[in-house]
Design an enzyme around this catalytic site. Structure first.
Site, PDB file in Angstrom:
ATOM      1  N   ALA A  36      45.149  11.514 -16.465  1.00 29.01           N
ATOM      2  CA  ALA A  36      45.515  10.634 -16.746  1.00 29.01           C
ATOM      3  C   ALA A  36      46.725  11.055 -15.075  1.00 29.01           C
ATOM      4  CB  ALA A  36      47.599  10.180 -17.412  1.00 29.01           C
ATOM      5  N   GLU A  37      46.904  12.640 -14.859  1.00 28.66           N
ATOM      6  CA  GLU A  37      47.797  13.245 -14.139  1.00 28.66           C
ATOM      7  C   GLU A  37      46.943  12.993 -12.764  1.00 28.66           C
ATOM      8  OE1 GLU A  37      50.566  16.283 -12.561  1.00 28.66           O
ATOM      9  OE2 GLU A  37      51.099  14.699 -14.415  1.00 28.66           O
ATOM     10  N   TYR A  38      45.731  13.492 -13.358  1.00 30.71           N
ATOM     11  CA  TYR A  38      44.818  13.446 -11.745  1.00 30.71           C
ATOM     12  C   TYR A  38      45.710  12.563 -11.352  1.00 30.71           C
ATOM     13  CZ  TYR A  38      40.912  13.654  -8.706  1.00 30.71           C
ATOM     14  OH  TYR A  38      40.200  13.535  -7.376  1.00 30.71           O
ATOM     15  N   ASP A  39      45.402  11.311 -11.522  1.00 30.18           N
ATOM     16  CA  ASP A  39      45.336   9.345 -11.272  1.00 30.18           C
ATOM     17  C   ASP A  39      46.911   9.829 -10.513  1.00 30.18           C
ATOM     18  OD1 ASP A  39      42.562   8.852 -11.686  1.00 30.18           O
ATOM     19  OD2 ASP A  39      43.767   7.934 -13.632  1.00 30.18           O
ATOM     20  N   GLU A 117      14.023  29.010  -5.781  1.00 31.82           N
ATOM     21  CA  GLU A 117      15.831  28.305  -6.028  1.00 31.82           C
ATOM     22  C   GLU A 117      14.905  27.358  -7.276  1.00 31.82           C
ATOM     23  OE1 GLU A 117      17.040  26.832  -2.176  1.00 31.82           O
ATOM     24  OE2 GLU A 117      17.692  28.353  -2.738  1.00 31.82           O
ATOM     25  N   LYS A 119      13.757  23.392  -7.148  1.00 31.72           N
ATOM     26  CA  LYS A 119      13.410  22.485  -6.074  1.00 31.72           C
ATOM     27  C   LYS A 119      13.668  20.996  -6.925  1.00 31.72           C
ATOM     28  CE  LYS A 119       9.418  20.197  -3.070  1.00 31.72           C
ATOM     29  NZ  LYS A 119      10.717  18.586  -2.992  1.00 31.72           N
ATOM     30  N   ASP A 121      15.150  17.320  -7.022  1.00 32.82           N
ATOM     31  CA  ASP A 121      14.393  15.821  -7.830  1.00 32.82           C
ATOM     32  C   ASP A 121      14.379  14.455  -7.192  1.00 32.82           C
ATOM     33  OD1 ASP A 121      11.676  13.998  -7.577  1.00 32.82           O
ATOM     34  OD2 ASP A 121      11.298  14.359  -9.579  1.00 32.82           O
ATOM     35  N   ARG A 140      17.487  11.915   5.750  1.00 35.43           N
ATOM     36  CA  ARG A 140      16.100  12.311   6.017  1.00 35.43           C
ATOM     37  C   ARG A 140      15.050  11.613   7.320  1.00 35.43           C
ATOM     38  NH1 ARG A 140      10.717  13.895   5.710  1.00 35.43           N
ATOM     39  NH2 ARG A 140       9.939  15.712   6.263  1.00 35.43           N
ATOM     40  N   GLU A 179      20.542  18.740  -1.228  1.00 39.14           N
ATOM     41  CA  GLU A 179      19.564  16.476  -1.602  1.00 39.14           C
ATOM     42  C   GLU A 179      20.956  16.211  -1.975  1.00 39.14           C
ATOM     43  OE1 GLU A 179      16.082  17.710  -1.251  1.00 39.14           O
ATOM     44  OE2 GLU A 179      15.794  16.465  -3.696  1.00 39.14           O
ATOM     45  N   TYR A 231      20.913  23.526  -0.619  1.00 35.76           N
ATOM     46  CA  TYR A 231      20.268  24.509  -0.329  1.00 35.76           C
ATOM     47  C   TYR A 231      19.959  25.534   1.067  1.00 35.76           C
ATOM     48  CZ  TYR A 231      16.913  20.932   1.110  1.00 35.76           C
ATOM     49  OH  TYR A 231      16.372  19.313   1.572  1.00 35.76           O
ATOM     50  N   LYS A 319       5.248  23.384  -7.964  1.00 37.05           N
ATOM     51  CA  LYS A 319       5.061  22.356  -8.351  1.00 37.05           C
ATOM     52  C   LYS A 319       5.165  22.841  -9.957  1.00 37.05           C
ATOM     53  CE  LYS A 319       6.160  18.842  -6.161  1.00 37.05           C
ATOM     54  NZ  LYS A 319       5.667  17.906  -5.059  1.00 37.05           N
ATOM     55  N   CYS A 413       3.617  -7.159 -41.943  1.00 35.15           N
ATOM     56  CA  CYS A 413       2.860  -5.619 -41.190  1.00 35.15           C
ATOM     57  C   CYS A 413       1.239  -5.960 -40.776  1.00 35.15           C
ATOM     58  CB  CYS A 413       3.388  -4.928 -42.921  1.00 35.15           C
ATOM     59  SG  CYS A 413       2.650  -2.910 -42.872  1.00 35.15           S
ATOM     60  N   CYS A 416       0.308  -3.828 -44.332  1.00 38.16           N
ATOM     61  CA  CYS A 416      -0.403  -4.225 -46.072  1.00 38.16           C
ATOM     62  C   CYS A 416       0.127  -5.402 -45.832  1.00 38.16           C
ATOM     63  CB  CYS A 416       1.383  -2.979 -46.592  1.00 38.16           C
ATOM     64  SG  CYS A 416       2.640  -3.344 -46.755  1.00 38.16           S
ATOM     65  N   CYS A 431       8.914  -2.978 -42.065  1.00 37.29           N
ATOM     66  CA  CYS A 431       7.891  -3.360 -42.923  1.00 37.29           C
ATOM     67  C   CYS A 431       8.829  -3.310 -44.193  1.00 37.29           C
ATOM     68  CB  CYS A 431       6.859  -2.849 -42.893  1.00 37.29           C
ATOM     69  SG  CYS A 431       5.853  -2.882 -44.718  1.00 37.29           S
ATOM     70  N   CYS A 437       3.057  -0.318 -49.147  1.00 41.85           N
ATOM     71  CA  CYS A 437       2.711  -0.777 -47.895  1.00 41.85           C
ATOM     72  C   CYS A 437       1.798   1.281 -47.768  1.00 41.85           C
ATOM     73  CB  CYS A 437       3.368  -0.303 -46.699  1.00 41.85           C
ATOM     74  SG  CYS A 437       2.727  -0.493 -45.572  1.00 41.85           S
TER      75      CYS A 437
HETATM   76  S1  IVH Z   1      14.308  23.830   1.580  1.00 46.86           S
HETATM   77  C1  IVH Z   1      11.897  23.239   5.384  1.00 46.86           C
HETATM   78  N1  IVH Z   1      14.708  24.339  -1.089  1.00 46.86           N
HETATM   79  O1  IVH Z   1      11.706  19.134  -0.725  1.00 46.86           O
HETATM   80  C2  IVH Z   1      12.574  22.557   4.899  1.00 46.86           C
HETATM   81  N2  IVH Z   1      13.949  22.011  -0.086  1.00 46.86           N
HETATM   82  O2  IVH Z   1       9.823  19.138   0.802  1.00 46.86           O
HETATM   83  C3  IVH Z   1      12.930  23.250   3.752  1.00 46.86           C
HETATM   84  N3  IVH Z   1      13.832  20.461  -1.805  1.00 46.86           N
HETATM   85  O3  IVH Z   1      13.042  16.700   1.209  1.00 46.86           O
HETATM   86  C4  IVH Z   1      13.511  23.175   2.447  1.00 46.86           C
HETATM   87  N4  IVH Z   1      15.324  20.874  -3.566  1.00 46.86           N
HETATM   88  O4  IVH Z   1      14.676  18.114   0.298  1.00 46.86           O
HETATM   89  C5  IVH Z   1      14.572  23.384   0.256  1.00 46.86           C
HETATM   90  N5  IVH Z   1      16.035  23.923  -2.985  1.00 46.86           N
HETATM   91  C6  IVH Z   1      14.879  23.349  -1.868  1.00 46.86           C
HETATM   92  C7  IVH Z   1      14.663  21.938  -1.864  1.00 46.86           C
HETATM   93  C8  IVH Z   1      13.994  21.421  -1.054  1.00 46.86           C
HETATM   94  C9  IVH Z   1      14.532  20.600  -2.958  1.00 46.86           C
HETATM   95  C10 IVH Z   1      13.518  18.920  -1.032  1.00 46.86           C
HETATM   96  C11 IVH Z   1      13.574  18.867   0.216  1.00 46.86           C
HETATM   97  C12 IVH Z   1      12.727  18.058   1.377  1.00 46.86           C
HETATM   98  C13 IVH Z   1      11.413  18.609   0.538  1.00 46.86           C
HETATM   99  C14 IVH Z   1      10.817  19.229   1.883  1.00 46.86           C
END
Ligand code: IVH
Length: 674
Positions: A36-39, A117, A119, A121, A140, A179, A231, A319, A413, A416, A431, A437
């Protein structure tokens, strides 16, 4: 004029205050003020900007709600192309990557430092900041040209509209790469809203994020719970730190969101350990990842290795097995569970997903099959995440070649022949045959014998199937009057295995009250509830006599569970089986409820990690819970103790970070005895 000056100053204060709260809420996940305060602050700023439009700035948080819709996205030429990463699917491929890096740097056998780190999705995007101000963001695209989604990215709450934080010197131009994604819980909530509104539901968080970012109307994007994680950066201009890890610190210091899970490791051992660690944590992360990324940490090393065609030589994506795959539905069967629930199950052409070959996937219930419109012959997306039962996520309608008839739930069922029923306001068809059964009887027996219930080793599917089909066993109590004669008649039953099973049945007689309650298979009463009931009532008779009001006194038990328990014990048949079990010698120690009151462990929360020298994890858990402690799977500020054994992983790190008391097995045992 003075008026305008005051308004301008106030607007600046409000903007930075709101940005600070956004950062605390969306990046640190630690809200600093009530909604509420934020609002109130937000409205005050909006009012100033409405009264004095000349004071409106593009980095004002009021711009996050989205402006007028576009007719199309403009194009953005990436000054530095957005490349992709090479993939490694096996350990050997990772070892080869490490070898190539060492060779490329002439390092011989010494271990390289890698920044590692998750990856993400999601979707790759680039954000341009000029003198600290967010000015443009793009997708991209084909790597060279992307779409200008600046207006949509402004609505993403954890993207700072102005760099801020502990470091206030900004480069003239900074291009941040990262991402955009959606947290799983936000995705579920969004889909529920879409469903309630009769709108399209999304197949997975990634598609939901992509669909949301590519809206021409930024007001729609603004309502979608998108998040960003950085990243890297596009240009390695002079002012940049010397390593990737240091860059990430720098970005974080400007309030850009970066992965908490990032780390720096050494050598190939470090890479593989990280892969295993994140693999285990995968399902507990708030967002989907499809692997981990390894990067040479030092920029000088990165530059030395350079690029090959469209990907860097200094980085690789390792992966995880895909959690989703395409396959076809060969049939839709209906299975009957322990509680009589009829579950439609898709029989699938075998497909490798989530690390195993899957041939069946649950369709949950009738409404789900109809909503997803799954039909025999369809191509479907199957998902298997962690240990969760594989499920059909969606039909790929474009691939529907034949139009099989719609699924219909049987009226009786399939096991049975009893009538089925589906209450108006429920999704589950059941059932009505109860223990008449055979399917329910089999499932009830398997549950009774399962490891966390009475733990009868060797009493599996095949055996239960025969015992029920030949009417040798009808209820769990019948197990205790089996003799070698009964068993030896069965298929593939040699004397040795018959003896073993009878011994296992005999051994199961000595149990705990919690296990016994759980073994009964009361609807809605799982293992945790059974433990609470045992602790609260201390004895079975007290539990059997409890009414709904008394049951609701037990922590975490609400009216639904209480009603299930009462109706279970009201059923004369169930009382007979319980009496027979006790008469057969099934035994536990009662009165535990009274003892725990003085325990040093009562109400405390424990997390177990690593391998303990003598106790198994389950034994440790059972002993803690017997004294009224709770065992949780992840460490948080609310954890009282972390019990660590050999090869303890990230939970131990987290405990150290949070300053939580760490116990070894000896200390745990001492605590259990005080
Ligand atoms: S480094 C030269 N770090 O993976 C590219 N990419 O195949 C350097 N992705 O579409 C990318 N997590 O958006 C990097 N921790 C991460 C990532 C990451 C996801 C994605 C990236 C790109 C694809 C690369």
């Amino acid at each position: 004029m003075a008026d305008l000056r005051t308004a301008a100053e106030r607007a600046i204060t409000l903007r930075s205050e709101i940005a600070r709260h956004d950062y605390a809420y969306y990046v640190l996940d630690a809200p600093t003020i009530p909604d509420a305060e934020y609002d109130r602050l937000f409205r005050e700023l909006r009012d100033i900007e409405t009264q004095h439009p000349q004071l409106l700035t593009p980095d004002s948080p009021t711009q996050r709600v989205g402006g007028a819709p576009l007719t199309e996205f403009g194009q953005v030429q990436h000054r530095i192309p957005m490349l992709s990463l090479n993939n490694a699917f096996t350990e050997d491929e990772v070892l080869a990557f490490d070898r190539r890096c060492r060779e490329g740097l002439n390092l011989g056998d010494s271990e390289i430092e890698y920044a590692v780190e998750p990856k993400y999705d999601g979707l790759a995007i680039t954000l341009i900041y000029e003198n600290g101000m967010f000015v443009q963001g793009a997708t991209r695209g084909d790597g060279n040209t992307g779409e200008d989604v600046t207006l949509n990215l402004r609505t993403v709450r954890n993207i700072p509209l102005h760099l801020d934080g502990s470091v206030s010197v900004y480069p003239a131009r900074l291009e941040v790469r990262g991402e955009v994604l959606m947290f799983r819980k936000d995705f579920e909530k969004l889909n529920q809203q879409q469903r309630d509104a009769g709108l399209k539901v999304f197949v997975n968080p990634r598609n939901a994020a992509a669909g949301s970012l590519r809206q021409l109307d930024p007001k729609i994007t603004a309502q979608r719970p998108l998040r960003f994680f950085a990243y890297g950066v596009a240009e390695l201009g002079g002012a940049l730190p010397e390593s990737h890890a240091a860059l990430m610190e720098q970005l974080a210091a400007w309030n850009l969101p970066v992965a908490k899970e990032r780390a720096v490791v050494r050598g190939r051992g470090g890479l593989l350990d990280y892969y295993a660690r994140i693999g285990t944590a995968r399902d507990t992360l708030p967002y989907d990842i499809d692997g981990v990324v390894y990067k040479l940490n030092r920029y000088a090393d990165q530059e030395q290795l350079g690029f090959v065609s469209r990907a860097p030589r200094f980085a690789i994506a390792h992966k995880f097995p895909a959690q989703e795959a395409l396959t076809t539905v060969e049939a839709i069967d209906v299975q009957v569970g322990r509680t009589g629930a009829l579950t439609p199950v898709a029989r699938l052409a075998p497909v490798f997903v989530g690390g195993v070959t899957v041939t069946n996937a649950t369709l949950h219930n009738e409404d789900e099959v109809l909503r997803k419109d799954v039909r025999v012959g369809d191509t479907v997306i199957v998902r298997r995440a962690g240990d969760v039962i594989p499920e059909v996520v969606a039909v790929v309608l474009e691939k529907r070649a034949i139009m099989a008839p719609q699924f219909v739930m049987p009226k009786t069922c399939p096991e049975c022949g009893s009538a089925v029923e589906k209450p108006e306001d429920e999704a589950i068809t059941r059932c009505t045959g109860g223990l008449y059964c055979p399917a329910q009887r089999k499932q009830a027996l398997l549950h009774f014998a399962s490891r966390r219930a009475l733990d009868i080793e060797g009493l599996g599917d095949k055996l239960v199937e025969q015992l029920v089909d030949q009417a040798i066993v009808k209820t769990p109590a019948d197990l205790y009057s089996l003799d070698p004669g009964n068993l030896l008649k069965l298929e593939r039953m040699a004397e040795k295995s018959a003896t073993n099973i009878l011994a296992a049945i005999d051994k199961s007689k000595q149990t705990t009250l919690a296990r016994f309650i759980y073994a009964l298979g009361i609807r809605n009463a799982g293992e945790a509830t059974a433990k609470e009931l045992a602790r609260h009532f201390g004895g079975l008779d007290a539990l059997m006599q409890a009414d709904e009001a008394a049951l609701q006194q037990v922590p975490d038990i609400g009216p639904v569970v209480a009603a299930s328990i009462v109706s279970f014990f009201a059923e004369p048949h169930n009382r007979v089986v319980i009496a027979q079990l006790r008469a057969a010698g099934v035994y536990w120690t009662e009165g535990e409820a009274a003892r725990v009151v003085s325990s040093a462990i009562l109400g405390k929360t424990f997390v177990l990690t690593g391998t303990l020298p003598s106790l198994t994890r389950e034994e440790a858990q059972e002993r803690i819970e017997a004294l009224g402690g709770k065992v949780k799977s992840s460490v948080s500020a609310k954890t009282d103790y972390v019990v660590a054994g050999a090869e303890a992983g990230s939970k131990l790190d987290k405990a150290l970070q949070l300053g939580i008391t760490i116990l070894d097995e000896t200390q745990l045992l001492e605590l259990l005895h005080t």
